[in-house]
Every structure is written in C-alpha cells, then in structure tokens.
Design an enzyme around this catalytic site. Structure first.
Site, PDB file in Angstrom:
ATOM      1  N   HIS A 306     -40.019 -69.888  53.088  1.00  0.00           N
ATOM      2  CA  HIS A 306     -40.875 -69.538  51.958  1.00  0.00           C
ATOM      3  C   HIS A 306     -40.149 -69.872  50.667  1.00  0.00           C
ATOM      4  CE1 HIS A 306     -43.550 -67.304  49.316  1.00  0.00           C
ATOM      5  NE2 HIS A 306     -44.423 -67.390  50.311  1.00  0.00           N
ATOM      6  N   ASP A 363     -47.875 -66.422  57.784  1.00  0.00           N
ATOM      7  CA  ASP A 363     -48.703 -67.191  58.721  1.00  0.00           C
ATOM      8  C   ASP A 363     -48.190 -67.160  60.153  1.00  0.00           C
ATOM      9  OD1 ASP A 363     -50.538 -68.145  56.788  1.00  0.00           O
ATOM     10  OD2 ASP A 363     -49.028 -69.540  56.066  1.00  0.00           O
TER      11      ASP A 363
HETATM   12  N1  CMC Z   1     -38.465 -75.427  59.675  1.00  0.00           N
HETATM   13  C1  CMC Z   1     -37.298 -76.124  59.607  1.00  0.00           C
HETATM   14  N2  CMC Z   1     -36.627 -76.347  58.457  1.00  0.00           N
HETATM   15  C2  CMC Z   1     -37.146 -75.837  57.338  1.00  0.00           C
HETATM   16  C3  CMC Z   1     -38.349 -75.110  57.331  1.00  0.00           C
HETATM   17  C4  CMC Z   1     -39.007 -74.901  58.552  1.00  0.00           C
HETATM   18  N3  CMC Z   1     -40.166 -74.224  58.612  1.00  0.00           N
HETATM   19  N4  CMC Z   1     -38.638 -74.726  56.062  1.00  0.00           N
HETATM   20  C5  CMC Z   1     -37.643 -75.202  55.298  1.00  0.00           C
HETATM   21  N5  CMC Z   1     -36.738 -75.875  56.062  1.00  0.00           N
HETATM   22  C6  CMC Z   1     -35.481 -76.474  55.602  1.00  0.00           C
HETATM   23  C7  CMC Z   1     -35.720 -77.755  54.831  1.00  0.00           C
HETATM   24  O1  CMC Z   1     -35.716 -78.878  55.682  1.00  0.00           O
HETATM   25  C8  CMC Z   1     -34.571 -77.731  53.857  1.00  0.00           C
HETATM   26  O2  CMC Z   1     -33.407 -78.110  54.567  1.00  0.00           O
HETATM   27  P1  CMC Z   1     -32.262 -78.994  53.823  1.00  0.00           P
HETATM   28  O3  CMC Z   1     -31.727 -78.095  52.744  1.00  0.00           O
HETATM   29  O4  CMC Z   1     -31.281 -79.304  54.896  1.00  0.00           O
HETATM   30  O5  CMC Z   1     -32.940 -80.202  53.268  1.00  0.00           O
HETATM   31  C9  CMC Z   1     -34.406 -76.244  53.509  1.00  0.00           C
HETATM   32  O6  CMC Z   1     -34.903 -75.559  54.654  1.00  0.00           O
HETATM   33  C10 CMC Z   1     -35.160 -75.821  52.269  1.00  0.00           C
HETATM   34  O7  CMC Z   1     -36.536 -76.166  52.460  1.00  0.00           O
HETATM   35  P2  CMC Z   1     -37.503 -76.662  51.323  1.00  0.00           P
HETATM   36  O8  CMC Z   1     -38.568 -77.517  51.909  1.00  0.00           O
HETATM   37  O9  CMC Z   1     -36.703 -77.275  50.197  1.00  0.00           O
HETATM   38  O10 CMC Z   1     -38.093 -75.270  50.808  1.00  0.00           O
HETATM   39  P3  CMC Z   1     -39.347 -75.076  49.909  1.00  0.00           P
HETATM   40  O11 CMC Z   1     -39.182 -73.794  49.197  1.00  0.00           O
HETATM   41  O12 CMC Z   1     -39.594 -76.278  49.073  1.00  0.00           O
HETATM   42  O13 CMC Z   1     -40.556 -75.003  50.972  1.00  0.00           O
HETATM   43  C11 CMC Z   1     -42.062 -74.166  52.576  1.00  0.00           C
HETATM   44  C12 CMC Z   1     -41.106 -73.829  51.416  1.00  0.00           C
HETATM   45  C13 CMC Z   1     -42.875 -72.926  52.913  1.00  0.00           C
HETATM   46  C14 CMC Z   1     -43.033 -75.287  52.157  1.00  0.00           C
HETATM   47  C15 CMC Z   1     -41.223 -74.620  53.798  1.00  0.00           C
HETATM   48  O14 CMC Z   1     -40.364 -73.585  54.197  1.00  0.00           O
HETATM   49  C16 CMC Z   1     -42.099 -75.053  54.974  1.00  0.00           C
HETATM   50  O15 CMC Z   1     -42.526 -76.216  55.023  1.00  0.00           O
HETATM   51  N6  CMC Z   1     -42.391 -74.123  55.938  1.00  0.00           N
HETATM   52  C17 CMC Z   1     -43.277 -74.424  57.032  1.00  0.00           C
HETATM   53  C18 CMC Z   1     -44.730 -74.372  56.561  1.00  0.00           C
HETATM   54  C19 CMC Z   1     -45.185 -72.930  56.335  1.00  0.00           C
HETATM   55  O16 CMC Z   1     -44.964 -72.057  57.149  1.00  0.00           O
HETATM   56  N7  CMC Z   1     -45.894 -72.737  55.223  1.00  0.00           N
HETATM   57  C20 CMC Z   1     -46.461 -71.411  54.881  1.00  0.00           C
HETATM   58  C21 CMC Z   1     -45.767 -70.782  53.721  1.00  0.00           C
HETATM   59  S1  CMC Z   1     -46.145 -69.026  53.520  1.00  0.00           S
HETATM   60  C22 CMC Z   1     -47.842 -68.936  53.207  1.00  0.00           C
HETATM   61  C23 CMC Z   1     -48.274 -69.592  51.968  1.00  0.00           C
HETATM   62  O17 CMC Z   1     -47.639 -69.409  50.921  1.00  0.00           O
HETATM   63  O18 CMC Z   1     -49.293 -70.247  52.015  1.00  0.00           O
END
Ligand code: CMC
Length: 428
Positions: A306, A363
């Site tokens: 998140h 989720d």
């Molecule tokens: N599985 C594996 N690795 C992950 C995941 C995951 N679900 N989420 C983040 N990472 C890793 C990512 O690859 C990155 O690694 P590195 O630093 O080595 O490059 C690190 O963690 C930071 O991730 P980020 O993408 O920079 O984080 P963000 O804040 O930009 O993204 C997020 C947040 C929710 C989009 C992301 O965690 C994600 O894609 N999660 C899966 C989709 C999901 O469950 N979305 C629902 C969010 S909650 C409900 C809502 O708000 O709608």
C-alpha cells in the site's frame, strides 16, 4: 518547531511557509516556489505532494490509523451503518435520528431509474465488465437529470448527491442482471439500502427474495470499510476532473474508471483470480510468494502493499475477522480462504516483504466474502465503487468550498526534442 523552510538555490535563499494539520502533519507550502525561483517541484506518483487541505479522513499509515471525520474505523465498523457513514462523510457530522430518517427516506425514494434508462444497459454487450457499465451509466445520469448539474448551486448539489447514492445500487445491479440475462428488478421502498441492493442483484420476479441478515450485515460492513480513504487515486481523479466545474455525475464516472485498475480497486477481483489459479495449478503458497518476489509486475502478490500503510491496513484486520465469521455463519467451506491465510503467513515472514513493508491490504480478504455469498468476481470492484461513493462525493463537495480551490493542472519537466524546423513531406 520551525514554521518556515529554506531552500537554497543558485545562490539565493527562499523562505517557504510550513502548514500544519490538526494531527500535526506538516507540509512545505511551495506555492511561491515557481514565481520566486522559476523552479517547480518534481514528484512522480505524488508520493510527497499534498494537493489540498481536507477535513474528511485521517490516515496514519505507520500506526495503521484510519478515521472518518475523527471517528476510528474500528468503531464505525462495529456500531454504525453504511448510510449513516455516508451521511457522516458528506455532511461532516453523525446525523440525529430525525436527520437520518429524512436522509434514508430520500435515498430510498430516489433508487428507481428512468424507465428509458433501462434500454441503455441493453445496448451494451453482455460480457462488458460491470465497472465499464457502471462508469458509462453514471456518466449518462447527467443526460437524464439536466436539472441538477450546476456544482455551484447548493440545491442542485443536494439533489444530485441523493440521486447518485440512491441510483448507484440500481445501476450496479442492472449491470449484473444484464450480464446474466435476467430481468431487471425494481427497487422496493420497504427494504434497507443494502437489502435493496441484494434484492436487485439476486432476486427474480418469480419469487420474493429474502436477504440473509448475515449477508446483509457483511456487505454493509464492507461498504463502510471502503467508504473513504483520503486522496487515493480515484478520489484524486474525482477532484481533478471535478476541478473543471463539471457536474457530479461526470466527475464520479471518471473516479469509477480510475478505481477499476488492478493497482487500485480492481485488485479485489485479481486477488480471487490469483487464489483460484493457485488452487487450480496446485501451487504451494511458498512457490507463489517466490514468483511474486521475482520483480515482474505481472506476478505481484495482489492484495499486498500500500502506498500509505507501512505497518498494517486496519481495514484488512476487520475484513479478515469478518471473513471467518461470515463463512462460519453461512456454513461455507472454501479452500480459497485457507490459501489466502497461508499466503499471508508466508509473505509476512519473508525478508522481501518485510524489508519493503508490504502487508495485506483491504482487497486481500474481501473477495472471499463476496464469493461466499455468490457474487461473481467481476462484481467485486463495483461493490468497492458503491462503498467509495460517499467518499468521492464528500471530496467533490469539500473541494468546491475550499478557498484555495483551483483547476487542477500539474506541470512537467520537458524531455523531448529541442526546437526543430519543419521539413516538407517530399523532402523527408
Ligand atoms: N508484490 C510484490 N512486490 C511488491 C508488491 C506486491 N504486491 N507491492 C509492492 N512491491 C514491491 C515493488 O516491486 C517495489 O520493490 P523494489 O523497491 O524492489 O522496486 C516495492 O515493493 C515498492 O513498491 P511500489 O510499487 O513502489 O509501491 P507503491 O506505493 O508505488 O505501490 C501498490 C503501491 C498498492 C500499487 C503496490 O503495492 C501494488 O501493486 N500492490 C498490488 C496491487 C494491490 O493490491 N492494490 C490494492 C491497493 S489497496 C486498495 C486500494 O487502494 O485500492
């Protein structure tokens, strides 16, 4: 504590004021930055950017705190109802018994949609995703209700807000009924908001539908937990689109589209599909977690991570408990819940997830409940949209009364070609 920040650039020192919120969150007010220095701030994904002041929802992502208008989510989940929470978010206070009765009655009496509007659903393909249908239908509400489209007229706002909350359950249900080829069900005024939703989703003209109170309560709870989440992507979309002074229906239609993406609300559908594929392929939780760590964005552990919560998502805790309660009360046994628990346990002790502070989000478990009550995965995100609607509305309304209100218009750092002379086609 300091109340200004200094920026030193090109030998010049610029002093910028600090802004402090009611929970002591601090920000540097950079509104004078460009005028004074010619510089802009650069913050892809807006991870460090406050776009507005807001009095609606407070989140402390490190401590796992979520409050609507000051009330902890745990307490609202236990004691309130979705319609009461909607009132709280939109009007800023918990309603008196009289205020609530008037609100509920108005919402109930606006649930029916224009008879001609039914043809709109029939014009769309049966296999259209219900989120696309909902977004199109909410946008189309502006064509049926041109009498309430002025975002500067309080009377128009009041009517369009009530119409939208009321008709959204009908729109979502009709999107579903069209996809399965069943007749649309009219709303019934003696049913509760969620009772009516379930009746329009699962009822048929052949027999009276009685919603199971366990199911009704579970859906009401899920809607409360999704009702607002401050400046998330879809809410920011509603604000950005709404900042053009477009009508409420158009701004919310844009928000629904933003929510559909799998990084945002669309994750609830992806989670259940992920759990099903793990089950069908006979993969172990360990194997899947290893794949998710490989860095391929397509293989992320959906339902984990998140932008704001870096400790735990308080909504997930409540949903996980509800998930066990509902399944037990309904006598439903599903392998998917076992897989989810295993995945969670595996990821929580894995260095990759611990280091990156990735925890299960809202989720992760919600889809297991939706599935247990017979909802197809494509309807999970529309449920999220139903829940988030009062939050979107509250932000849209707050924005219009904000003294700092401006059309949203970010800037950029241009990286394209330098000035280039045009070459006529014959000479290229
Ligand atoms: N599985 C594996 N690795 C992950 C995941 C995951 N679900 N989420 C983040 N990472 C890793 C990512 O690859 C990155 O690694 P590195 O630093 O080595 O490059 C690190 O963690 C930071 O991730 P980020 O993408 O920079 O984080 P963000 O804040 O930009 O993204 C997020 C947040 C929710 C989009 C992301 O965690 C994600 O894609 N999660 C899966 C989709 C999901 O469950 N979305 C629902 C969010 S909650 C409900 C809502 O708000 O709608």
């Amino acid at each position: 504590m300091a109340d200004t920040a200094e920026i030193r650039v090109d030998g010049q020192v610029i002093e910028l004021p600090l802004i402090v919120g009611s929970e002591d969150e601090r920000a540097i007010d950079i509104r004078r930055l460009r005028n004074q220095t010619g510089l802009i701030s650069f913050d892809p994904g807006f991870a460090n950017t406050g776009a507005c002041r807001s009095a609606i929802t407070f989140i402390d992502g490190d401590k796992g705190i979520l409050r609507y208008r000051g009330f902890p989510i745990e307490e609202l989940a236990e004691k309130s109802t979705f319609l009461e929470v909607a009132y709280l978010l939109i009007y800023g206070n918990l309603p008196s018994a009289q205020e609530f009765e008037a609100f509920e009655s108005s919402i109930t009496r606006h649930t029916m949609i224009h008879e001609d509007f039914k043809r709109f659903f029939g014009a769309l393909p049966k296999d259209a995703h219900p989120m696309a249908v909902c977004s199109a239908a909410v946008g189309a509400l502006s064509t049926f209700y041109p009498d309430s489209l002025d975002p500067r007229d309080p009377r128009h706002i009041e009517i369009s807000v009530h119409r939208l909350i009321a008709k959204m359950i009908t729109v979502a249900s009709y999107a579903y009924k069209h996809s399965i080829g069943q007749p649309f069900m009219y709303p019934q005024n003696d049913r509760s908001y969620v009772g009516n939703l379930l009746h329009m989703l699962f009822g048929t003209p052949c027999e009276t539908y009685e919603a199971d109170p366990v199911v009704e309560k579970a859906i009401d709870l899920l809607l409360i937990l999704h009702a607002d989440h401050e400046q998330n992507c879809s809410t920011s979309t509603v604000r950005l689109v709404g900042s053009t002074q477009v009508n409420l229906f158009s701004a919310i239609s844009a928000g629904i589209n933003a929510l559909w993406g799998p990084s945002h609300g669309g994750a609830n559908q992806e989670v259940i599909e992920m759990l099903e594929s793990i089950h069908e392929e006979g993969m172990s939780a360990k194997q899947f977690v290893e794949r998710a760590k490989a860095g391929d964005p397509g293989a992320r552990l959906t339902g984990f991570g998140h932008r704001v919560y870096k400790n735990f998502d308080p909504r997930m805790k409540i949903i996980k408990k509800a998930c066990f309660d509902v399944l037990e009360k309904l006598g439903v046994r599903t392998k998917l819940l076992e897989i989810a628990v295993e995945l969670e346990e595996m990821a929580l002790k894995d260095e990759y997830f611990v280091e990156r502070r990735l925890y299960p989000n809202v989720d992760f478990y919600s889809g297991v409940i939706y599935s247990a009550i017979g909802t197809p995965p494509t309807m999970f995100t529309p449920f999220f949209a139903l829940g988030r609607l009062p939050g979107w509305i509250a932000h849209w309304m707050e924005m219009h009364t904000d003294p700092d209100f401006k059309i949203g218009r970010p800037r950029q750092i241009y990286t394209g070609p330098a000035l280039s002379p045009y070459v006529p086609i014959a000479d290229r």
